[in-house]
Design a protein around this motif. Sequence first.
Motif, mmCIF file in Angstrom:
data_model
loop_
_atom_site.group_PDB
_atom_site.id
_atom_site.type_symbol
_atom_site.label_atom_id
_atom_site.label_comp_id
_atom_site.label_asym_id
_atom_site.label_seq_id
_atom_site.Cartn_x
_atom_site.Cartn_y
_atom_site.Cartn_z
ATOM 1 N N VAL A 170 0.852 -1.193 0.000
ATOM 2 C CA VAL A 170 0.000 0.000 0.000
ATOM 3 C C VAL A 170 0.883 1.237 0.000
ATOM 4 O O VAL A 170 1.725 1.416 0.882
ATOM 5 C CB VAL A 170 -0.937 0.006 1.222
ATOM 6 N N PHE A 171 0.725 2.078 -1.030
ATOM 7 C CA PHE A 171 1.491 3.321 -1.084
ATOM 8 C C PHE A 171 0.715 4.410 -0.365
ATOM 9 O O PHE A 171 -0.480 4.593 -0.625
ATOM 10 C CB PHE A 171 1.706 3.737 -2.539
ATOM 11 N N PRO A 172 1.358 5.140 0.507
ATOM 12 C CA PRO A 172 0.645 6.236 1.169
ATOM 13 C C PRO A 172 0.311 7.358 0.179
ATOM 14 O O PRO A 172 -0.705 8.026 0.303
ATOM 15 C CB PRO A 172 1.619 6.716 2.242
ATOM 16 N N ASN A 173 1.173 7.542 -0.815
ATOM 17 C CA ASN A 173 0.959 8.597 -1.792
ATOM 18 C C ASN A 173 0.049 8.089 -2.914
ATOM 19 O O ASN A 173 0.222 6.996 -3.417
ATOM 20 C CB ASN A 173 2.318 9.010 -2.361
ATOM 21 N N LYS A 174 -0.910 8.910 -3.333
ATOM 22 C CA LYS A 174 -1.859 8.472 -4.366
ATOM 23 C C LYS A 174 -1.261 8.501 -5.768
ATOM 24 O O LYS A 174 -1.596 7.704 -6.626
ATOM 25 C CB LYS A 174 -3.098 9.379 -4.338
ATOM 26 N N ILE A 175 -0.330 9.438 -6.011
ATOM 27 C CA ILE A 175 0.176 9.633 -7.374
ATOM 28 C C ILE A 175 1.404 8.770 -7.651
ATOM 29 O O ILE A 175 1.599 8.310 -8.771
ATOM 30 C CB ILE A 175 0.537 11.127 -7.603
ATOM 31 N N LEU A 176 2.191 8.521 -6.630
ATOM 32 C CA LEU A 176 3.457 7.795 -6.797
ATOM 33 C C LEU A 176 3.320 6.479 -7.565
ATOM 34 O O LEU A 176 4.076 6.231 -8.514
ATOM 35 C CB LEU A 176 4.110 7.574 -5.431
ATOM 36 N N PRO A 177 2.346 5.603 -7.208
ATOM 37 C CA PRO A 177 2.246 4.330 -7.945
ATOM 38 C C PRO A 177 2.062 4.539 -9.437
ATOM 39 O O PRO A 177 2.660 3.827 -10.249
ATOM 40 C CB PRO A 177 1.028 3.642 -7.328
ATOM 41 N N TYR A 178 1.277 5.524 -9.812
ATOM 42 C CA TYR A 178 1.055 5.772 -11.239
ATOM 43 C C TYR A 178 2.328 6.256 -11.902
ATOM 44 O O TYR A 178 2.650 5.879 -13.025
ATOM 45 C CB TYR A 178 -0.077 6.794 -11.416
ATOM 46 N N LEU A 179 3.090 7.082 -11.167
ATOM 47 C CA LEU A 179 4.365 7.563 -11.710
ATOM 48 C C LEU A 179 5.326 6.408 -11.933
ATOM 49 O O LEU A 179 6.062 6.371 -12.911
ATOM 50 C CB LEU A 179 4.993 8.574 -10.745
ATOM 51 N N LEU A 180 5.293 5.460 -11.008
ATOM 52 C CA LEU A 180 6.222 4.329 -11.098
ATOM 53 C C LEU A 180 5.927 3.429 -12.289
ATOM 54 O O LEU A 180 6.838 2.876 -12.906
ATOM 55 C CB LEU A 180 6.203 3.511 -9.804
ATOM 56 N N VAL A 181 4.658 3.242 -12.620
ATOM 57 C CA VAL A 181 4.348 2.376 -13.770
ATOM 58 C C VAL A 181 4.315 3.160 -15.073
ATOM 59 O O VAL A 181 4.259 2.582 -16.149
ATOM 60 C CB VAL A 181 3.018 1.602 -13.592
ATOM 61 N N ALA A 182 4.374 4.492 -14.983
ATOM 62 C CA ALA A 182 4.264 5.324 -16.187
ATOM 63 C C ALA A 182 5.298 4.997 -17.270
ATOM 64 O O ALA A 182 4.914 4.874 -18.438
ATOM 65 C CB ALA A 182 4.334 6.799 -15.803
ATOM 66 N N PRO A 183 6.594 4.836 -16.936
ATOM 67 C CA PRO A 183 7.555 4.549 -18.013
ATOM 68 C C PRO A 183 7.195 3.282 -18.791
ATOM 69 O O PRO A 183 7.209 3.270 -20.024
ATOM 70 C CB PRO A 183 8.878 4.361 -17.260
ATOM 71 N N GLN A 184 6.818 2.237 -18.048
ATOM 72 C CA GLN A 184 6.443 0.978 -18.686
ATOM 73 C C GLN A 184 5.223 1.178 -19.589
ATOM 74 O O GLN A 184 5.188 0.724 -20.731
ATOM 75 C CB GLN A 184 6.144 -0.050 -17.589
ATOM 76 N N LEU A 185 4.240 1.887 -19.063
ATOM 77 C CA LEU A 185 3.028 2.135 -19.838
ATOM 78 C C LEU A 185 3.346 2.959 -21.081
ATOM 79 O O LEU A 185 2.856 2.676 -22.176
ATOM 80 C CB LEU A 185 2.001 2.887 -18.982
ATOM 81 N N ALA A 186 4.215 3.959 -20.910
ATOM 82 C CA ALA A 186 4.563 4.823 -22.041
ATOM 83 C C ALA A 186 5.215 4.006 -23.150
ATOM 84 O O ALA A 186 4.859 4.136 -24.322
ATOM 85 C CB ALA A 186 5.503 5.926 -21.569
ATOM 86 N N ILE A 187 6.138 3.125 -22.765
ATOM 87 C CA ILE A 187 6.829 2.301 -23.763
ATOM 88 C C ILE A 187 5.835 1.408 -24.492
ATOM 89 O O ILE A 187 5.830 1.311 -25.723
ATOM 90 C CB ILE A 187 7.936 1.457 -23.088
ATOM 91 N N THR A 188 4.941 0.784 -23.726
ATOM 92 C CA THR A 188 3.952 -0.093 -24.335
ATOM 93 C C THR A 188 3.042 0.689 -25.286
ATOM 94 O O THR A 188 2.737 0.244 -26.396
ATOM 95 C CB THR A 188 3.103 -0.778 -23.249
ATOM 96 N N LEU A 189 2.629 1.868 -24.838
ATOM 97 C CA LEU A 189 1.729 2.674 -25.665
ATOM 98 C C LEU A 189 2.426 3.123 -26.945
ATOM 99 O O LEU A 189 1.884 2.963 -28.042
ATOM 100 C CB LEU A 189 1.258 3.913 -24.885
ATOM 101 N N VAL A 190 3.652 3.636 -26.812
ATOM 102 C CA VAL A 190 4.347 4.193 -27.972
ATOM 103 C C VAL A 190 4.768 3.106 -28.956
ATOM 104 O O VAL A 190 4.612 3.251 -30.158
ATOM 105 C CB VAL A 190 5.575 5.014 -27.516
ATOM 106 N N PHE A 191 5.271 1.998 -28.423
ATOM 107 C CA PHE A 191 5.832 0.989 -29.327
ATOM 108 C C PHE A 191 4.888 -0.158 -29.653
ATOM 109 O O PHE A 191 5.190 -0.976 -30.494
ATOM 110 C CB PHE A 191 7.135 0.430 -28.750
ATOM 111 N N PHE A 192 3.770 -0.264 -28.970
ATOM 112 C CA PHE A 192 2.845 -1.330 -29.331
ATOM 113 C C PHE A 192 1.457 -0.802 -29.727
ATOM 114 O O PHE A 192 1.030 -0.982 -30.861
ATOM 115 C CB PHE A 192 2.726 -2.352 -28.195
#
Lengths: 348, 294
Positions: free
Chosen positions: B6-28
């Motif tokens: 459980v992350f205390p911060n609401k935005i941090l988890p999304y920031l952490l998965v953002a690079p992976q999501l960005a790569i998937t979105l851009v390249f797939f």
Amino acid sequence: MATVDLKDVRKIYAGGVEAVKGVSIAIPDKALCVLVGPSGCGKSTLLRMIAGLETISAGTCSIDGKVVNSIGPTERDIAMVFQNYALYPHMKVYDNMAYGLRNRGMPKDEVDKRVRGTAQTLELEHLLERRPRELSGGQRQRVAMGRAIVRNPKVFLFDEPLSNLDAKLRGQMRVEIKSLQRKLGVTSVYVTHDQLEAMTLADVLVVMNAGLVEQLGAPLDIYEKPASTFVASFIGAPPMNLLPLRGGQLEDAITLPTVTGNATTIGFRPEDCEVGADGATSSDGLRLMANVEGVEPVGAESFLYCAAGGGKIVVRVAGRTEVQVGDQLPIFARREKLHFFGSDGKRV
Amino acid sequence: MSPRVVFPNKILPYLLVAPQLAITLVFFYWPASQALRQSMLREDPFGLSSKFVWFDNFKKVLSDPNYLNSIQVTAIFSISVAAVAMGTALLLAVMAEKVVRSRGLYRTLMIWPYAVAPAIAGMLWLFLFNPSIGSLAYGLRWLGINWDPLLDGEQAMALVVAAASWKQISYNFLFFVAGLQAIPKTLIEAAAIDGAGENKRFWTIVFPLLAPTTFFLLVVNTVYAFFDTFGIIHAVTGGGPGKATETLVYKVYNDGFVNLILGDSAAQSVILMVIVIALTAVQFRYVEKKVHYG
């Protein structure tokens, strides 16, 4: 129904390591022979040679009077229970047991009869449709037993079959194996490192050390007359107390009976010790003072760990004890309960 | 199960998965959506304008006899490559288990072909089996076989299957060796004591226990045969003779980048994507049921 005869059997590995250095054992028909020894003593190698899983470097192994050195495990008509059970994970219990029968071309209804009959003997009927991974350790062990006995082979081989079970189940299975073996009357070879299993199961007990047979005989004979310090310290729990003799004298001894021959070690079992002055009436025995360093009450008996006679000894007393750490106790062992060993470790 | 973090911060988890999501979105997802859009467009002959035609490209492609031929070619090619590559690799892995001396060296040598690039592998096979200069082609002719993959479609297919399988054998070999080593020796010993001969032991004990490995390799090899064999086909036959070795991937390339029929090509790649997704789904759904893990 068969005898197993080993004559000067040796195992030399490719690197020149000699794991078994000339072992001769004659196992009579229907007997249960236990090979016991510390790990690396060659007992498992010997068993695997009887099974045909290892080649025999020298000497002969015969089953039922026939030399089997050059016969593969498939044709030896033996069954083996492995330490990890080696059940086929992709087969149901039924198929695990039927596998060996089907391989030998037994008709289907005969296979069914044999498997169900064996399952009944071992109370496995309700497990026949399950796969090994759905069974508990004890159940797997029974299935492994079932797979061995369903074939009705000439010889059973057990390779530490109980070492993966918890203590309670181990005791239970030990009794069961013994009675099953009696009932079926199949010659068996059983390998273990557990001296309790060895003592309780064996008709013929073979104590092995460093690739050689240290002593061979009936379990109680071996217990009462160990042939060497190795056997004395291996058979019996806790093991025999061994104290060094210097020039026929024992350090701190109050009385010491005549030492047999030129023994360098005196031995007596923890259960043969009498504590206190009660034994004083009999003067013919070993009497020495012991410093209690530890007390272990286990319920029915207590063990006293003491320093005495220039070494450490364990004394077994029945029931509870009032003895405290730091106490000084006179210990007495009768003459007929003493064992003497020479400088080569052999009994004198 | 590991406890949920459980992350205390609401935005941090999304920031952490953002690079992976960005790569998937851009390249797939982005290229995939472009292909999907392109598959519904048709360009004029000069490439100056394009119009939206809904599923016309798909209708055209699916009624094209050349395309249907390509499906058949791909099916034959993929099944052959998977069967040859896996069968040979399993045989070699079982043999390698029996090697007593210098087993490691033997295994290492077996793995080398995997390091050869597809186009290079294709060239090697092309030279070896070239009807006029190939040394092995000479041998085949000497054996009385009328060897000419430049004219004979079946021979051309055999050649690309061999080249494609050859490259994949190393990979399969590695996995089969690992799979064989994972089977406890005592099971084999127990089976031997149970009266099973060597052949019987293999088919009743070893092969069923290898099933997870075999299943995994089946998926990987199918995908390989579908997609990663372009280089080999391009170098060895160029899809010919005629269209005898033109697989779906090769046709996508040919129609799109050689003939510049972008709409058709995009429609084909969308179909190809659907086929592979379906194939993998079927494999996982049905084949995996018959596989025993542990």
